[in-house]
Design a protein around this motif. Structure first.
Motif, mmCIF file in Angstrom:
data_model
loop_
_atom_site.group_PDB
_atom_site.id
_atom_site.type_symbol
_atom_site.label_atom_id
_atom_site.label_comp_id
_atom_site.label_asym_id
_atom_site.label_seq_id
_atom_site.Cartn_x
_atom_site.Cartn_y
_atom_site.Cartn_z
ATOM 1 N N ALA A 9 -46.576 3.747 -2.518
ATOM 2 C CA ALA A 9 -45.844 4.362 -3.630
ATOM 3 C C ALA A 9 -45.565 3.333 -4.709
ATOM 4 N N HIS A 10 -45.891 3.694 -5.934
ATOM 5 C CA HIS A 10 -45.551 2.853 -7.093
ATOM 6 C C HIS A 10 -44.741 3.709 -8.067
ATOM 7 N N ASP A 11 -43.452 3.424 -8.166
ATOM 8 C CA ASP A 11 -42.553 4.148 -9.076
ATOM 9 C C ASP A 11 -42.661 5.660 -8.881
ATOM 10 N N GLU A 12 -42.345 6.103 -7.672
ATOM 11 C CA GLU A 12 -42.443 7.532 -7.324
ATOM 12 C C GLU A 12 -41.074 8.113 -6.974
ATOM 13 N N GLN A 13 -40.014 7.652 -7.646
ATOM 14 C CA GLN A 13 -38.678 8.127 -7.288
ATOM 15 C C GLN A 13 -38.504 9.638 -7.479
ATOM 16 N N ASP A 14 -39.274 10.226 -8.379
ATOM 17 C CA ASP A 14 -39.136 11.657 -8.630
ATOM 18 C C ASP A 14 -39.877 12.517 -7.612
ATOM 19 N N ARG A 15 -40.762 11.911 -6.828
ATOM 20 C CA ARG A 15 -41.608 12.692 -5.924
ATOM 21 C C ARG A 15 -41.443 12.304 -4.455
ATOM 22 N N VAL A 17 -39.018 12.189 -2.345
ATOM 23 C CA VAL A 17 -38.223 13.057 -1.467
ATOM 24 C C VAL A 17 -39.074 14.224 -0.961
ATOM 25 N N ALA A 18 -39.792 14.887 -1.844
ATOM 26 C CA ALA A 18 -40.642 16.014 -1.444
ATOM 27 C C ALA A 18 -41.746 15.550 -0.495
ATOM 28 N N THR A 19 -42.303 14.376 -0.753
ATOM 29 C CA THR A 19 -43.346 13.830 0.114
ATOM 30 C C THR A 19 -42.822 13.596 1.520
ATOM 31 N N LEU A 20 -41.659 12.945 1.622
ATOM 32 C CA LEU A 20 -41.081 12.656 2.936
ATOM 33 C C LEU A 20 -40.630 13.931 3.640
ATOM 34 N N ALA A 21 -40.099 14.878 2.874
ATOM 35 C CA ALA A 21 -39.702 16.153 3.474
ATOM 36 C C ALA A 21 -40.908 16.842 4.104
ATOM 37 N N GLY A 22 -42.068 16.749 3.439
ATOM 38 C CA GLY A 22 -43.287 17.328 3.997
ATOM 39 C C GLY A 22 -43.671 16.676 5.313
ATOM 40 N N LEU A 23 -43.450 15.371 5.426
ATOM 41 C CA LEU A 23 -43.744 14.665 6.677
ATOM 42 C C LEU A 23 -42.764 15.058 7.777
ATOM 43 N N TYR A 24 -41.502 15.183 7.424
ATOM 44 C CA TYR A 24 -40.497 15.540 8.420
ATOM 45 C C TYR A 24 -40.630 16.987 8.890
ATOM 46 N N ARG A 25 -41.299 17.840 8.093
ATOM 47 C CA ARG A 25 -41.511 19.237 8.483
ATOM 48 C C ARG A 25 -42.757 19.422 9.347
ATOM 49 N N GLN A 26 -43.491 18.357 9.612
ATOM 50 C CA GLN A 26 -44.719 18.480 10.393
ATOM 51 C C GLN A 26 -44.442 18.997 11.806
ATOM 52 N N THR A 27 -45.329 19.893 12.294
ATOM 53 C CA THR A 27 -45.201 20.362 13.672
ATOM 54 C C THR A 27 -45.511 19.247 14.659
ATOM 55 N N ARG A 28 -46.245 18.233 14.210
ATOM 56 C CA ARG A 28 -46.406 16.993 14.973
ATOM 57 C C ARG A 28 -45.905 15.868 14.077
ATOM 58 N N ARG A 29 -44.615 15.529 14.226
ATOM 59 C CA ARG A 29 -44.004 14.549 13.333
ATOM 60 C C ARG A 29 -44.464 13.135 13.662
ATOM 61 N N ASP A 42 -38.377 1.210 -10.073
ATOM 62 C CA ASP A 42 -37.394 2.292 -10.046
ATOM 63 C C ASP A 42 -36.719 2.320 -8.671
ATOM 64 N N ALA A 43 -36.158 3.443 -8.302
ATOM 65 C CA ALA A 43 -35.369 3.547 -7.067
ATOM 66 C C ALA A 43 -36.179 4.110 -5.896
ATOM 67 N N THR A 44 -37.497 3.995 -5.927
ATOM 68 C CA THR A 44 -38.327 4.543 -4.852
ATOM 69 C C THR A 44 -37.895 4.021 -3.480
ATOM 70 N N ALA A 45 -37.740 2.708 -3.350
ATOM 71 C CA ALA A 45 -37.401 2.112 -2.060
ATOM 72 C C ALA A 45 -36.037 2.584 -1.564
ATOM 73 N N ASP A 90 -50.695 9.690 -0.044
ATOM 74 C CA ASP A 90 -50.143 9.359 -1.358
ATOM 75 C C ASP A 90 -48.722 9.891 -1.498
ATOM 76 N N ALA A 91 -47.952 9.223 -2.364
ATOM 77 C CA ALA A 91 -46.543 9.597 -2.559
ATOM 78 C C ALA A 91 -46.361 10.735 -3.548
ATOM 79 N N ASP A 92 -47.457 11.276 -4.096
ATOM 80 C CA ASP A 92 -47.360 12.434 -4.997
ATOM 81 C C ASP A 92 -47.929 13.683 -4.341
ATOM 82 N N THR A 93 -47.890 13.698 -2.997
ATOM 83 C CA THR A 93 -48.550 14.742 -2.222
ATOM 84 C C THR A 93 -47.603 15.304 -1.167
#
Length: 350
Positions: A9-15, A17-29, A42-45, A90-93
């Motif tokens: 991720a490079h400066d992806e503070q706006d995206r 959260v949605a990316t990580l939420a998608g990972l946490y919603r995986q049926t195989r986390r 920015d505040a990505t980290a 990718d962090a925009d996915t």
């Protein structure tokens, strides 16, 4: 088996959260989620940490995404067992909930070394965004038609065997593959295209099952789309130049040849139409060519129906997609010229 997700991720503070939420919603986390905060201003980290992810900060990285991944993979691959899995996303996915489970099942086949995603465009972006979603819809259809063989292990989301990543790294260090001494090539503008060829060259299959769906960013301006496509096209051509003609790259050479043939055919058609109208004027609609055109329009509309009714309507109009195709072909021609003249293509963050 252990599964680790790496999210460069490079400066992806706006995206992020949605990316990580998608990972946490995986049926195989994933067992671990690691965000590679690469040269972030920015505040990505900080946001990633608050969302429960580990944060890895590459040191003095000048090699963009490939450099960040190589730095993170170096210590990780010393810890993981051969049957462990590594997801690079990718962090925009945002991945569909069954992405990881579906990909892991595909890797039960010992011949498969990596599983790439089937990407679709996110909503928004106006007509330009819609045209990209239509393009991605047809690309997904083409993958399915090819028996789910992955043409490119897309950087938007790919699951690797840890043993295959070690094999790629070892081949680079032995001089069998170029691009440095890490898993990802530092010499390529399109690291995902290059690592696909690397994995296939080492004898592994790459697949993209229908269930490995993901939604990724679309470019919202013509300049941004131009820079993105120039990097993709120029990178693909340079990778073919570096690999040369082999059983693995034969398909990709044929693909580029057909793209060039299509570009030439469209240019000839436009030139003929303009000259004919200039000399003879409008002669009325010929029944035969009208029928051919209608068949073509129906095919274009049917193949994008998955993108919604607006996509079907835009495809039926024909002209917007014709202009979009001309834009993509201009990218192809410019890339060929720049490659022939050895002009350097710069990496732009899009």
């Amino acid at each position: 088996m252990q599964l680790v997700a790496l999210v460069p991720a490079h400066d992806e503070q706006d995206r992020i959260v949605a990316t990580l939420a998608g990972l946490y919603r995986q049926t195989r986390r994933p067992d671990r989620v690691v965000v590679l905060a690469d040269n972030c201003t920015d505040a990505t980290a900080e946001i990633a940490e608050r969302c429960g992810a580990e944060v890895f900060v590459p040191v003095a990285n000048r090699d963009k995404k490939a450099g960040a991944l190589n730095q993170a993979l170096e210590p990780l691959l010393t810890e993981l067992a051969d049957d462990a899995l590594v997801l690079v996303q990718d962090a925009d996915t945002v991945l569909a909930p069954d992405f990881v489970r579906t990909a892991a099942v595909a890797l039960d086949d010992p011949e498969v070394g990596a599983v790439g995603g089937v990407f679709y465009g996110e909503q928004g972006g106006g007509p330009l965004g819609l045209l990209q979603r239509m393009e991605y819809q047809r690309y997904a259809h083409e993958i399915h038609r090819r028996g789910n063989e992955a043409v490119v292990l897309t950087g938007t989301g790919t699951l690797f065997r840890a043993s295959v990543l070690r094999e790629v790294r070892a081949a680079r260090r032995a001089g069998l593959l170029g691009g440095g001494t890490g898993c990802y090539s530092l010499a390529s503008l399109t690291e995902d295209d290059e690592i696909t060829k690397a994995v296939k060259t080492l004898g592994h299959r790459t697949v993209s099952p229908d269930g490995c769906r993901l939604v990724t960013e679309v470019m919202t301006s013509v300049p941004a789309l131009w820079h993105q496509r120039m990097r993709w096209q120029r990178g693909a051509l340079e990778n073919l130049r570096d690999y040369g003609r082999t059983p693995v790259t034969a398909y990709y050479f044929r693909q580029q040849f057909l793209l060039g043939l299509g570009t030439l055919a469209l240019a000839c058609f436009v030139l003929f139409a303009v000259l004919n109208l200039s000399v003879n004027g409008w002669q009325g609609a010929a029944p035969f060519w009208t029928a051919i055109t209608l068949i073509f329009v129906v095919e274009r509309a049917v193949t994008v129906r998955g993108a919604g009714p607006r996509a079907v309507l835009l495809a039926a109009l024909l002209v917007p997609e014709l202009l979009y195709d001309m834009f993509r072909q201009a990218v192809y021609v410019k890339s060929l010229i720049d490659l022939a003249l050895r002009r350097q293509e710069h990496w732009y963050a899009t």
